[in-house]
Design an enzyme around this catalytic site. Structure first.
Site, PDB file in Angstrom:
ATOM      1  N   HIS A 228       5.605 -21.982  48.345  1.00  0.00           N
ATOM      2  CA  HIS A 228       6.930 -21.684  48.890  1.00  0.00           C
ATOM      3  C   HIS A 228       7.475 -20.511  48.083  1.00  0.00           C
ATOM      4  O   HIS A 228       7.430 -20.537  46.844  1.00  0.00           O
ATOM      5  CB  HIS A 228       7.827 -22.917  48.737  1.00  0.00           C
ATOM      6  CG  HIS A 228       9.085 -22.838  49.531  1.00  0.00           C
ATOM      7  ND1 HIS A 228      10.058 -21.894  49.288  1.00  0.00           N
ATOM      8  CD2 HIS A 228       9.533 -23.581  50.563  1.00  0.00           C
ATOM      9  CE1 HIS A 228      11.050 -22.071  50.144  1.00  0.00           C
ATOM     10  NE2 HIS A 228      10.748 -23.092  50.934  1.00  0.00           N
ATOM     11  N   ARG A 250      16.358 -17.679  53.252  1.00  0.00           N
ATOM     12  CA  ARG A 250      15.746 -16.444  53.757  1.00  0.00           C
ATOM     13  C   ARG A 250      15.983 -16.325  55.251  1.00  0.00           C
ATOM     14  O   ARG A 250      16.228 -15.246  55.772  1.00  0.00           O
ATOM     15  CB  ARG A 250      14.236 -16.423  53.463  1.00  0.00           C
ATOM     16  CG  ARG A 250      13.923 -16.121  52.022  1.00  0.00           C
ATOM     17  CD  ARG A 250      12.421 -16.025  51.778  1.00  0.00           C
ATOM     18  NE  ARG A 250      11.753 -17.291  52.024  1.00  0.00           N
ATOM     19  CZ  ARG A 250      10.809 -17.483  52.930  1.00  0.00           C
ATOM     20  NH1 ARG A 250      10.376 -16.485  53.667  1.00  0.00           N
ATOM     21  NH2 ARG A 250      10.265 -18.673  53.101  1.00  0.00           N
TER      22      ARG A 250
END
Ligand SMILES: Cc1cc2nc3c(=O)[nH]c(=O)nc-3n(C[C@H](O)[C@H](O)[C@H](O)COP(=O)(O)OP(=O)(O)OC[C@H]3O[C@@H](n4cnc5c(N)ncnc54)[C@H](O)[C@@H]3O)c2cc1C
Length: 559
Positions: A228, A250
């Site tokens: 991640h 994001r």
């Protein structure tokens, strides 16, 4: 017998109970039911095609393309179609409240690598809602619990033709317990905690995968370990380092900056920070290798351009988590590092969750094949709940036609003997040093960027670690002897690390989460093959494009 109480285990228990209320069902778990595992840690949410403008075909194509065409397409189809049923069940039958739009429809947010905003969530701490409601429903039914019971071996019948039960250690007393079962579900949730930076809960040490390897089950896609991009980097003094800052940051438009506070992602991919996890993690790792890093050796996440108030409202849990570690997520910069998050690989299984061993089922992160080379954020909890339910239904039907099998008592003795090994050794254990070695070798040589010579040297180092573990000793107490359990954890982790390294060595191309600097090309998609490990042999098996072939799509009106 259900091993594990994450989304997969609890859904299996509820479905098996609904299908056959007379059954004797037990959930056995290393921790406390409802309090352990990664489903509880789910932050961002659950992918499901609910909106009128979305479709299961679109979700399917995102999953297949995101997985670099390595997924088993029938499993992926099952994932996307049954996710719709499971989310309705979670809301309407099990009592979950997810965030809603002003018009009353379920709110769905953006996650990276997807062509539609389809992630259902409860703020940014979705897993607590899901696991609390599932656990309440399990508690309310006649479903037995064996808490703080650690599964250590899957035991077959003497001829080896079917599962007979599971050997456990009761962690509260240290005693061995063998439980006979007509059917067993492996749902211990994988968990790549062998890497220096990692996100999963501390109870996860790949025990299920290690047991499956020892039981001779084939495991696929083991080289596919997902990093991640945004693990918190708060120094070595805190276990918060490595924990994840959710994908939605994001998705919402967050920027990644290097040590010079410059945005770098647009140089690596047109989708910039919203590219899939593999691409973003690799870009970050490359920036880090150039040495342009933050004080702790990572990079920065920046959200302030989106408005401090908006970020605080939308990501309350994340803002608080960062503040606990001295970072201002809403208005300042947060240090981040790619962190090992999820294993796409696992036990090979069929769409009804059966494995090659009759009576043994698998679901959730212990299974392999749904996500191919890369899992989309939001498809993990969908995977565990969808296939947990499938397994529960299938096991209920299977068990009705079965008798209990006699166990192979020799195998039970051998398994006990293996667990007893550190009590027979002398000398003081230095498990911490071994863990650090494991972290370093996996991060440096079997991590985000790999090559043949690094993998070869990693194999040697892992073999040496295995031998060191074999010779290590622990103190003689049995009840809650955490050093003993740490030894067992490390034993599982080293066995599975070796499988990851073998598979990564065999795959001489770069796909999704697996990148070989010496073989950077992806190879022809229409000849895609997946790695399959059986004991310590790796073979390449061709992917069956049962629904769509590379270059084509199931979507209408797409050029
Ligand atoms: C921090 C974090 C955030 C995440 N966010 C998301 C997200 O937003 N969306 C998404 O889709 N996915 C997310 N994921 C991934 C998701 O959590 C997992 O894919 C999924 O929940 C796994 O479910 P599971 O039931 O297979 O395993 P788990 O939920 O991990 O459960 C495993 C269970 O097995 C037990 N167990 C382990 N070993 C043994 C043993 N030897 N004997 C008995 N029991 C054992 C554990 O104690 C635990 O109860 C996230 C993961 C993490 C770590």
């Amino acid at each position: 017998m259900i091993l594990g109480s994450g989304g997969a285990g609890l859904f299996a228990a509820l479905h098996a109970h609904k299908a056959a209320p007379e059954l004797s069902i037990t959930v056995a778990v290393k921790g406390l039911l409802g309090k352990c595992g990664c489903t509880r840690m789910v932050q961002g949410g659950y992918n499901v095609a609910l909106a009128r403008e979305d479709s299961v075909e679109r979700h399917f194509m995102d999953t297949i393309v995101g997985g670099a065409w390595l997924s088993d397409q029938d499993l992926a189809w099952k994932l996307v179609t049954l996710a719709v049923e499971r989310i309705r069940e979670l809301e309407n039958e099990l009592g979950c409240f997810f965030d809603r739009n002003p018009d009353g429809t379920i709110h769905q947010k953006a996650f990276a690598g997807q062509s539609f905003d389809r992630t259902v969530h409860k703020g940014d701490l979705t897993g607590i809602e899901i696991i609390n409601r599932l656990a309440e429903q399990v508690w309310a039914r006649r479903i037995a619990r064996l808490e703080e019971h650690r599964a250590v071996e899957l035991i077959r019948n003497p001829s080896g033709s079917a599962i007979a039960g599971v050997l456990f250690i009761d962690m509260r007393t240290g005693e061995y317990v063998f439980v006979r079962a007509k059917a067993v579900l492996l749902a211990t949730g994988g968990g790549p905690t062998m890497y220096k930076y990692h996100t999963p809960s501390g109870d996860k040490s790949c025990d299920g995968l290690a047991m499956a390897l020892r039981a001779g089950l084939p495991l696929r896609d083991m080289e596919m370990v997902q990093f991640h991009p945004t693990g918190l980097l708060a120094g070595t003094h805190t276990r918060m380092t490595g924990t994840v800052l959710e994908e939605g940051l994001r998705g919402a438009g967050g920027y990644l900056l290097n040590g010079a506070k410059e945005r770098f992602m647009p140089r690596y991919d047109p989708k910039a920070e919203r590219a899939t996890r593999d691409l973003v993690s690799r870009a970050m790792f490359s920036e880090m290798r150039k040495g342009n890093t933050t004080p702790h050796g990572g990079l920065y996440l920046s959200m302030s351009h989106l408005g401090s108030a908006q970020v605080t409202t939308q990501f309350k849990g994340m803002v608080e988590r960062c503040a606990d570690c001295g970072f201002d997520l809403a208005g300042g910069l947060v240090e981040v590092v790619p962190t090992a998050h999820y294993m796409m690989g696992g036990v090979e299984f069929a769409a009804d969750c059966t494995t090659v061993l009759p009576g043994l089922y698998v679901a959730g992160e212990d299974s392999g094949g749904v996500h191919g080379a890369n899992r989309l954020g939001g498809n993990g909890v969908a995977n565990s709940t969808v296939f947990g339910a499938v397994a529960g239904d299938a096991m209920a039907a299977y068990v009705r036609q079965q008798f209990l099998q006699e166990p192979d008592t020799e195998k039970i003795k051998e398994a006990v003997d293996a667990c007893e090994r550190p009590f027979r050794n002398s000398g003081s254990p230095n498990l911490e040093a071994m863990r650090e070695k494991l972290y370093d070798v996996m991060w440096e040589k079997v991590g985000i960027i790999r090559d043949g010579s690094g993998l070869q040297s990693a194999q040697g180092e892992l073999e040496a670690l295995d031998a060191e573990l074999d010779a290590a000793s622990v103190t003689p107490e049995r009840a809650f002897n955490l050093t003993w359990h740490d030894w067992l954890n490390l034993t599982s982790l080293v066995a599975v690390s070796r499988a990851i390294t073998l598979a990564a060595t065999a795959r001489r191309d770069s796909r999704g989460a697996h990148f070989r600097a010496d073989f950077p090309e992806c190879g022809p998609l229409d000849q895609s093959a997946f790695t399959s490990i059986h004991h310590d042999r790796v073979s390449m098996k061709p992917v069956q494009f049962s629904r769509v072939v590379p270059g084509q799509t199931l979507l209408r009106n797409v050029a």
